[in-house]
Write an enzyme that holds these catalytic residues in place. Structure first.
Site, PDB file in Angstrom:
ATOM      1  N   PRO A  88       0.917  -1.127   0.038  1.00 56.85           N
ATOM      2  CA  PRO A  88       0.045   0.048  -0.040  1.00 56.85           C
ATOM      3  C   PRO A  88       0.822   1.384   0.144  1.00 56.85           C
ATOM      4  CG  PRO A  88      -0.638  -1.482   1.615  1.00 56.85           C
ATOM      5  CD  PRO A  88       0.584  -2.106   1.160  1.00 56.85           C
ATOM      6  N   GLU A 115       0.743  -7.900   8.106  1.00 53.91           N
ATOM      7  CA  GLU A 115       0.603  -6.241   8.183  1.00 53.91           C
ATOM      8  C   GLU A 115       1.683  -5.783   7.288  1.00 53.91           C
ATOM      9  OE1 GLU A 115      -1.216  -4.049   9.741  1.00 53.91           O
ATOM     10  OE2 GLU A 115      -2.569  -6.027   9.663  1.00 53.91           O
ATOM     11  N   ARG A 152      -0.900  -6.854 -22.227  1.00 52.47           N
ATOM     12  CA  ARG A 152      -1.752  -6.584 -23.252  1.00 52.47           C
ATOM     13  C   ARG A 152      -0.947  -5.362 -24.119  1.00 52.47           C
ATOM     14  NH1 ARG A 152      -4.419  -2.133 -22.866  1.00 52.47           N
ATOM     15  NH2 ARG A 152      -5.918  -2.505 -24.288  1.00 52.47           N
ATOM     16  N   ASP A 167      -5.306   3.167 -27.511  1.00 46.92           N
ATOM     17  CA  ASP A 167      -6.203   3.090 -26.277  1.00 46.92           C
ATOM     18  C   ASP A 167      -6.514   4.459 -25.841  1.00 46.92           C
ATOM     19  OD1 ASP A 167      -6.177   0.232 -26.011  1.00 46.92           O
ATOM     20  OD2 ASP A 167      -4.656   0.207 -24.239  1.00 46.92           O
TER      21      ASP A 167
END
Ligand code: 9D3
Length: 248
Positions: A88, A115, A152, A167
């Site tokens: 994170p 954690e 991709r 894209d």
């Protein structure tokens, strides 16, 4: 491109690797994906990979020895691969990051659990990536997302004309609306222009659809976009239309 994934749940990747474009990219040898079980590098009868945090507190921490062993093995298999800790606290993953990673030959993903990982493994990693500001139970979904977005972009992975280059996201625009058969569904018809065969008019309609959708759904993207003269013309026509509505 070769991917190694260090995880305590290698089976999570079975289904992901067995379907669609990822499966075809593996079969075509455009990518290889090697999930490695961190537990195989843990010592002792129970092959424990986590332990209680020094200093106390809730939750568990990933032990350094099994991780270091797994990382060393992965780096031996993929010399010159970039070692990425999924956490994170990492650099936010974006299409631009996918594009940057797609230039490399090898990526090693470390999927954290609990954690977090013991601080002393940081010297063995090259960077830390997060997939967004929400809390997962581990890095495995993040590894899948990054492998999916990177694969991709690789030459030959999508096949045919559906090239990743056009894209709209790389261009800060959302995709235009799409329609397929039947031409009338539940009383709603497909816009006439799309049936007209007039490719110039269709391209204009699609640009307008992209711009208006982006304006309504993701104005933050439009603020980042450099508008060209075609885009400005489309948006000005909408401004004029709205002004007419107001003054009527
Ligand atoms: C209590 C503090 N938590 C931080 C918000 C601890 C914590 C929660 C969840 C530590 C690790 C995790 C597991 N998450 C990942 O491994 C992860 C992740 C994520 O949770 N969000 C976005 N990207 C990623 S990449 C890996």
């Amino acid at each position: 491109m070769d991917f190694s994934i260090l995880t305590i749940f290698p089976e999570i990747f079975d289904s992901f690797l067995s379907h669609g474009i990822i499966r075809r990219a593996i079969e075509a040898k455009i990518i290889s994906v090697n999930p490695m079980d961190i537990r195989n590098f843990a010592e002792g009868k129970h092959r424990i990979t986590d332990d209680r945090p020094y200093g106390g507190g809730a939750g568990m921490v990933m032990k350094p020895e099994p991780l270091a062993g797994a990382i060393a093995e992965a780096q031996k298999i993929l010399p010159g691969g970039r070692t990425i800790l999924l956490s994170p606290q990492g650099r936010p993953f974006k299409q631009s990051v996918a594009s940057e990673l797609s230039m490399l030959d090898g990526l090693i993903f470390i999927c954290g659990r609990y954690e977090g990982v013991d601080e002393r493994i940081y010297k063995t990693i090259d960077e830390e990536i997060s997939i967004g500001d929400y809390v997962l139970t581990g890095g495995e979904p993040a590894a899948m997302i990054i492998i999916d977005a990177v694969t991709r972009l690789l030459p030959g992975a999508l096949g045919g004309e559906d090239s990743a280059e056009k894209d709209s996201f790389t261009d800060h625009l959302l995709e235009h609306a799409h329609f397929t058969r039947p031409s009338v569904f539940e009383g709603e018809a497909v816009p006439d222009i799309l049936l007209s065969g007039n490719h110039g008019a269709i391209a204009d309609w699609r640009l307008e659809s992209s711009l208006i959708r982006t304006l309504l759904k993701r104005p933050d993207l439009l603020e980042k976009k450099m508008l060209g003269s075609r885009e400005k013309k489309v948006l000005k026509r909408w401004c004029e239309y709205i002004e007419q509505l107001i003054s009527a």
